[in-house]
Design a protein around this motif. Structure first.
Motif, short mmCIF file in Angstrom:
data_model
loop_
_atom_site.label_atom_id
_atom_site.label_comp_id
_atom_site.label_asym_id
_atom_site.label_seq_id
_atom_site.Cartn_x
_atom_site.Cartn_y
_atom_site.Cartn_z
N ALA A 196 10.40 8.70 39.58
CA ALA A 196 10.40 10.17 39.60
C ALA A 196 11.76 10.70 39.15
CB ALA A 196 10.08 10.66 41.03
N ALA A 197 12.83 10.08 39.64
CA ALA A 197 14.17 10.53 39.27
C ALA A 197 14.41 10.34 37.78
CB ALA A 197 15.21 9.77 40.10
N LEU A 198 13.89 9.23 37.25
CA LEU A 198 14.08 8.95 35.82
C LEU A 198 13.44 10.03 34.94
CD1 LEU A 198 13.55 5.08 35.65
CD2 LEU A 198 15.54 6.32 34.81
N GLN A 199 12.34 10.64 35.46
CA GLN A 199 11.65 11.67 34.69
C GLN A 199 12.55 12.87 34.43
OE1 GLN A 199 8.44 11.63 33.46
NE2 GLN A 199 8.33 9.49 34.15
N VAL A 200 13.43 13.15 35.38
CA VAL A 200 14.18 14.41 35.32
C VAL A 200 15.67 14.22 35.04
CG1 VAL A 200 12.56 15.63 36.82
CG2 VAL A 200 14.49 14.39 37.84
#
Lengths: 168, 231
Positions: free
Chosen positions: B26-30
């Motif tokens: 999830a963090a990688l997405q943003v």
């Protein structure tokens, strides 16, 4: 086959991996194969200490890294050539590689040379030999957190080596 | 911050399970910085493998292979030649042979063995049998030859029995005659039928193992060697 014959056959099967790991630690073929030779010798004399049912490869890599760390420490005490110099001077890598691949190899070699012995051991175990952080921790006899922090610092050294090349 | 990157590193290195990896994904997405780092680290891992994996395909130096080469399972004597120089049948063994009833030559033609500086040599009826007699039953003769084989170093060797004395032994042909490299007492009630290795004493069988010799010669091959005077 006797137990000893099986043990010898299992060690023989591990030699290519031992050579790869030793090359990561020493950076050159001659020192690496000397280390493998010493490791095999110690494994054979200490066969009784290996517990059947546990992984022979982990046990052998533990011997190799202990031998290497001991050796580099005593070498440092004697004030011999620094490991970084030895690594940079050593023809440790395949010269037949294509230019682009050679460039990559050069980065890897510089980064490995710039690492501490402890960082190099962890890089060898996890990134080259494919052990988990947990297994690597067992091999070096340290907590898993130590593996993580050494690897994290080794990654920073790799970052720098790769970034410098890009900047040129 | 560093903790986030440490978790990202564990993720890149395949150290986290599916549940733990969900928040990282999830963090990688943003987070562009995280994404860039992930790409760098994966490239580094790949570069390391590319640099070191070819070593697995390299030829392993002989000195390393030799270190873990299989050892011979059979207890190996240095060579039978070393034996007849006195290792196997040293003074103690000679005394034992005398006790066993072997007649030693004291200028006496009846003797079967002769002690020399190089070891024990066959003499008399034993030497004659070793030199000229075919393997097999030997009714009425002092010595029976059990079989012939070729030692690893090429010397012909023969197992023999001295039925009257309940003794057996092993001798190999050297330049100067037949060297006796093992002697033993035969087990009582040895089979009457003449099966090759059957009935030989343990010491003689061990010496046979030590020779690492060929299979036994068949009758024709043996006859040819006898005719050629073992040359």
């Amino acid at each position: 086959m006797t137990q000893t014959a099986q043990f010898r056959a299992a060690l023989a099967a591990l030699i290519p991996r031992m050579r790869r790991f030793a090359r990561a630690l020493t950076g050159n073929v001659a020192d690496a194969d000397d280390l493998v030779q010493d490791t095999l010798e110690r494994a054979l004399t200490r066969q009784a200490q290996w517990r059947e049912g546990t992984r022979l490869d982990s046990w052998v890599f533990r011997i190799a890294q202990n031998l290497w760390i001991d050796r580099t420490r005593s070498r440092r005490v004697r004030g011999e050539v620094s490991d970084e110099e030895a690594l940079l001077a050593a023809p440790g890598f395949d010269g037949r590689a294509a230019a682009e691949a050679r460039d990559q190899l050069d980065k890897v070699r510089k980064a490995m040379a710039a690492m501490s012995e402890e960082q190099r051991v962890v890089v060898g175990l996890v990134l080259i030999e494919g052990y988990s952080y947990r297994e690597a921790a067992d091999i070096i006899g340290a907590p898993e957190g130590t593996v993580t922090s050494r690897l994290f610092r080794a990654r920073a050294v790799l970052d720098q080596a790769f970034a410098e090349e890009i900047a040129r | 911050m560093s903790d986030t990157f440490e978790r990202l590193m564990a993720f890149v290195d395949g150290q986290v399970d599916a549940a733990e990896s969900a928040p990282i994904r999830a963090a990688l997405q943003v987070d562009g910085a995280l994404q860039a780092k992930e790409g760098e680290w994966r490239a580094q891992s790949q570069a390391l493998r590319a640099a070191f994996d070819p070593i697995l395909e390299e030829h392993v130096p002989e000195r390393l292979r030799a270190q873990v080469a299989p050892q011979a399972e059979v207890l190996r004597f240095p060579s039978w030649r070393a034996h007849w120089r006195g290792l196997a049948i040293g003074a103690g063994a000679l005394a034992a042979a005398a006790l066993l009833g072997f007649q030693f030559g004291t200028g006496n033609n009846e003797g079967l063995l002769r002690s020399t500086p190089e070891g024990v040599r066959a003499k008399g009826a034993l030497a004659q049998a070793l030199e000229r007699q075919a393997s097999g039953p030997a009714a009425g003769k002092a010595v029976a030859i059990a079989f012939t084989l070729t030692a690893q170093d090429g010397a012909p060797c023969r197992a023999f029995r001295v039925p009257d004395q309940g003794l057996d032994g092993l001798a190999c042909r050297a330049e100067a005659g037949w060297s006796v490299i093992a002697l033993g007492t035969q087990t009582k009630g040895a089979p009457a039928s003449f099966r090759p290795a059957a009935g030989l004493s343990a010491g003689v069988l061990a010496a046979l193992d030590g020779l690492q010799g060929s299979d036994t010669l068949d009758a024709d091959a043996e006859a040819a060697r006898i005719k050629a005077k073992w040359r």
